[in-house]
Design an enzyme around this catalytic site. Structure first.
Site, mmCIF file in Angstrom:
data_model
loop_
_atom_site.group_PDB
_atom_site.id
_atom_site.type_symbol
_atom_site.label_atom_id
_atom_site.label_comp_id
_atom_site.label_asym_id
_atom_site.label_seq_id
_atom_site.Cartn_x
_atom_site.Cartn_y
_atom_site.Cartn_z
ATOM 1 N N ASP A 132 45.464 -41.838 18.770
ATOM 2 C CA ASP A 132 46.921 -41.828 18.598
ATOM 3 C C ASP A 132 47.374 -43.247 18.265
ATOM 4 O OD1 ASP A 132 49.642 -41.550 18.710
ATOM 5 O OD2 ASP A 132 49.698 -40.543 20.647
ATOM 6 N N ASP B 146 49.570 -39.749 12.357
ATOM 7 C CA ASP B 146 48.982 -40.822 13.161
ATOM 8 C C ASP B 146 48.196 -40.317 14.367
ATOM 9 O OD1 ASP B 146 51.198 -39.880 14.496
ATOM 10 O OD2 ASP B 146 51.868 -41.844 15.193
ATOM 11 N N GLU B 147 47.785 -39.056 14.348
ATOM 12 C CA GLU B 147 47.018 -38.500 15.463
ATOM 13 C C GLU B 147 45.854 -37.671 14.925
ATOM 14 O OE1 GLU B 147 49.408 -36.501 18.374
ATOM 15 O OE2 GLU B 147 51.081 -37.887 18.121
#
Length: 414
Positions: free
Chosen positions: A13, A108-109
């Site tokens: 993350d 973004d994960e």
């Protein structure tokens, strides 16, 4: 149902991704409070803030005028979605030098699966992932890594020690590390769900841990409550494959676009972008929905149903009829506009009578062919060269190509 005895998932993350991406790409922004905005306007809110801005109390969602007052040194940067997508691809390549990425959860994960032989090395693999990102991309773009027996616990672990954290939630340690969390720290428990739990006497993680799975299902009103219980208790949770339900786009309109005519011009662009995505994914739609809202989030809603359709002229004609209905019902202005193509049908399931000589059928096939040709040209040149009717540039750009939580635009969207 299976309950792993070791670490099987590694969750990555990234910290303050949009803001950190700009600091990575623009070195003069490093060390300064940065706020990312969707459009260059004083009437919008921050969609991301840097760590320096967070330290000064700024939060995502703060209106620009309030953010300037709270932090006079704030640097505002208009989001560059196509740049973030390119950076996202570089990140995936960096992570995969250590582990294959099992699933991309958002821009973004990312989620990786650990083999049984890798479980005992989980923390070391997490450090290697962080080192790979730092060496291949740079130290400005940091990530937090979480490890757990399943997807949910790995995600919770990744969020426990932000920024730049590395946490493992081993099955043998549960529920210990979870008990210090707030209920809203658990993915899937928003404030509304937390309030519902509180009314049932569940006000903290210890109480949530003690509740029975069937009771949590009842409180949730769906099987998601039981899935949440299983995830928190370390079980693997298999989710049924979801089918695409709609293609849509929406925009908050600039102040001088909030007439019905401005909303219609913007809606045409948004619909063209949505229909292009729908065709590329291999679907036709049986319905078009239109929302127009005022400043109180009320407004007008309408939809039109038809035979499976995927060509632009037919869909734009449907949109025109919906706006005529809105005008007749005295909807004269709109703060935002949203369009959605739904009731989707895979193109391969549509039976087309090639020998139907009716003028309407022939015209429809011709419009479908021209729509496909237009898509090919627009993708080849990465701009809208061919379109039906008026085409406008909506201030702020990114009509139909914004990053959403669970959607990363394709290169063809820009």
């Amino acid at each position: 149902m299976r309950k792993p005895t070791g670490l099987e998932r590694l969750y990555v993350d990234f910290d303050s991704f949009f803001a950190s991406a700009e600091q990575h790409l623009q070195p003069h922004l490093r060390g300064r409070p940065v706020g990312i905005i969707p459009v260059d306007s004083e009437h919008t809110g921050l969609i991301a803030v840097s760590r320096e801005a967070k330290a000064l109390g700024l939060k995502r969602g703060t209106f620009v005028r309030d953010a300037r007052r709270q932090c006079p040194g704030l640097v505002l940067v208009t989001a560059r979605h196509e740049v973030y997508v390119d950076l996202h691809k570089t990140i995936i390549a960096a992570i995969e030098t250590v582990l294959p990425v099992k699933a991309v959860c958002s821009i973004d994960e990312m989620l990786c699966a650990l083999l049984p032989s890798e479980s005992a090395q989980g923390l070391a693999l997490g450090r290697r992932v962080k080192e790979a990102v730092a060496s291949r991309i740079g130290p400005t773009l940091t990530c937090s890594v979480g490890l757990g027996p399943n997807d949910l616990l790995a995600k919770i672990a990744a969020e426990m020690h932000k920024p730049d954290g590395l946490v493992a939630l081993h099955p043998d340690d549960l529920p210990g590390p979870l008990l210090s969390l707030e209920l809203t720290d658990v993915p899937g428990i928003a404030r509304g769900n937390a309030a519902r739990l509180a009314r049932a006497g569940i006000g903290d993680m210890a109480a949530l841990w003690r509740v029975q799975p069937k009771e949590l299902r009842r409180l949730w009103g769906s099987v998601e409550g039981e899935r949440l219980w299983m995830g928190l208790h370390g079980y693997t949770v298999e989710r049924p494959e979801t089918r695409r339900r709609m293609f849509g786009h929406g925009r908050v309109l600039p102040a001088d676009w909030r007439s019905l005519g401005g909303a219609y011009a913007a809606a045409r662009v948004l619909l063209a972008k949505a229909s292009r995505r729908m065709r590329r994914a291999g679907f036709a739609a049986k319905a078009l929905a239109l929302w127009l809202t005022n400043r109180n989030s009320a407004g007008w809603y309408g939809e039109e149903h038809f035979q499976p359709t995927w060509d632009d002229p037919s869909l734009l004609a449907s949109l025109s009829r919906l706006f005529l209905h809105a005008e007749r019902e005295e909807m004269h202005s709109s703060r935002s506009v949203h369009v959605a193509l739904h009731d989707l049908v895979p193109l391969q399931e549509i039976e087309d009578d090639l020998f139907d000589a009716a003028p309407e059928a022939q015209l429809k096939r011709r419009m479908e062919y021209l729509s496909a040709i237009a898509d090919q040209l627009n993708v080849s040149y990465r701009k809208t060269l061919l379109h039906w009717g008026p085409w406008v540039t909506i201030p702020g750009g990114y009509a139909g190509a914004k990053i959403a939580f669970n959607r990363i635009p394709d290169a063809e969207d820009f």
